[in-house]
Motif scaffolding. Structure first.
Motif, PDB file in Angstrom:
ATOM      1  N   GLU A   2       0.830  -1.217   0.000  1.00 50.52           N
ATOM      2  CA  GLU A   2       0.000   0.000   0.000  1.00 50.52           C
ATOM      3  C   GLU A   2       0.857   1.256   0.000  1.00 50.52           C
ATOM      4  N   ASN A  61       2.457   1.567  -3.338  1.00 48.07           N
ATOM      5  CA  ASN A  61       1.540   1.348  -4.463  1.00 48.07           C
ATOM      6  C   ASN A  61       1.990   0.211  -5.383  1.00 48.07           C
ATOM      7  N   ARG A  87      -5.550  -4.977  -4.929  1.00 43.69           N
ATOM      8  CA  ARG A  87      -4.222  -4.827  -5.539  1.00 43.69           C
ATOM      9  C   ARG A  87      -3.532  -6.189  -5.704  1.00 43.69           C
TER      10      ARG A  87
END
Ligand code: PMP
Ligand code: GLN
Length: 390
Positions: free
Chosen positions: A191, A194, A225
């Protein structure tokens, strides 16, 4: 010998060790505890669906994303075991084994020069696929006896070129199972920077000692993700069918598909409803599968210690790693596996093939034995190992 015409990016990888060692086992009539495949068939009803499908005329190209019946079963399986829901039209892609899902994810997402952080030792196709994409592997060394990832090393490995964290739990070849806390830590790193997570979970149902596999997507911040990859091969004893899948948010699955459509286009039709049938088996099937394999793990670990090996007890998977330094003075695992095949009639895999050239010394003295074999086959291998080690 004429000079090799193999593309330079593939030359370092030679022939996969699995092909090499299985051919050696066949040639010598040795017991094959090398390549990870079971030596007994999976559930009768799963096999029957494949036969009925062929006889029923299911023999032409299926849809590009995979057959609806299988995509629905995969989505239901992820919901049942992990409580994560996927849209079976846009978030589930059927592939030619987990191998193609891995290749599709890496080829579909990586730009030349991008970096992929990956545990080392690692399943051998990872490095080759990263190289085929023109990208760079950045290994995080897992060290015996516990093979736990060092999160500081993980974090320190991130650069501005990092794009993917490629994780594998339960882990081949070590049998390490990531804890939920370790996965949460990995997700926080993803996170913060990214990053995309590609999670190879093919041994998801082969977990021992009352533990449970946590899918990365169970961690809420990971769901959108992460590409989660698995396969029917291990779970239904159908490694030769090569039915795998990737699940994840639609934009990531679209990237995998963009590569997959030009690799195989689609996968074998008659096996898809059969694996769908397997995925809908009752919970007891999955529990019993792990229990049976746990018994074989215990059996092989006992054999290894009686024969004088130091080994690292796996928490999951098909495999146990052993240190051969007490049995081979120069500590060369490749040489040891050749000797073991020729002199004892037992085939194992030298773990050095799961390491990058710069860390080869870390795996040089280790070898991997597979215990996904019938009790009587492991007993026969035990006899051979004991006689040989005397
Ligand atoms: N990932 C890992 C970690 C494996 O050990 C294997 C070997 N079965 C695969 C992927 C490939 O799976 P499949 O046979 O479904 O392509
Ligand atoms: N995954 C299996 C292993 O690690 C074999 C897969 C293969 O032969 N490519 O032994």
């Amino acid at each position: 010998m004429p000079p090799s015409v193999v593309a330079s990016r593939l030359q370092p990888f030679g022939t996969t060790i699995f092909a090499e060692m299985s051919a050696l086992a066949a040639e010598l009539g040795a017991i094959n505890l090398g390549q990870g495949f079971p030596d007994s068939d999976g559930p009768r009803e799963v096999l029957d669906v494949a036969i009925e499908s062929i006889n029923g005329g299911l023999n032409q190209y299926p849809p590009g994303m995979g057959m609806q019946v299988l995509r629905e079963a995969i989505a239901q399986h992820q919901q049942r075991f992990y409580g994560v829901s996927y849209n079976c039209d846009t978030e589930v892609l059927v592939t030619a084994g987990a191998t193609e899902a891995i290749a599709g994810a890496l080829l579909g997402l990586l730009e030349p020069g991008d970096e992929v952080i990956v545990f080392e030792p690692m399943y051998d196709s990872y490095q080759a696929c990263i190289a085929m994409a023109g990208a760079v592997s950045v290994p995080i060394l897992l060290e015996p006896p516990m093979y736990r990832p060092n999160m500081d090393a993980f974090e320190a490995a991130i650069t501005t070129r990092t794009k993917i964290l490629l994780i594998n739990s339960p882990h081949n070849p070590t049998g390490m199972l990531l804890t939920r806390e370790e996965q949460e830590h990995i997700v926080r790193i993803a996170e913060q920077h990214n990053l995309i997570i590609v999670s190879d979970e093919v041994y998801e149902h082969l977990v021992f000692d009352g533990q449970r596999h946590v899918s990365i997507a169970e961690i809420p911040q990971a769901r959108n993700r992460s590409i989660v990859i698995s396969s029917g091969g291990k779970t239904f004893h159908t490694t030769g069918w090569k039915v795998g899948w990737a699940v994840g948010p639609a934009h990531l699955i679209a990237a995998v598909r963009s590569a997959k459509q030009f690799l195989t286009y689609v996968n074998a039709a008659p096996f898809q409803p059969a694996i769908a049938r397997g995925l809908l088996m009752p919970d007891e099937y999955f529990t019993q599968l792990a229990k049976n394999l746990e018994d074989r793990r215990n059996q092989l670990c006992d054999v290894l210690s009686e024969s004088g090996f130091q080994y690292f007890r796996p928490q999951a998977t098909y495999f146990v790693t052993a240190d051969i330094r007490s049995m081979q003075a120069n500590g060369d695992g490749r040489e040891f596996c050749q000797r073991l095949a020729h002199e004892a009639g037992v085939v194992a895999i030298p773990n050095v093939v799961f390491y990058t050239p710069q860390n080869a010394h870390s795996g040089r003295h280790l070898v991997r034995f597979a215990f996904c074999k019938q009790e009587k086959v492991i007993a026969q291998a035990a006899q051979r190992l004991r006689n040989w080690a005397q």
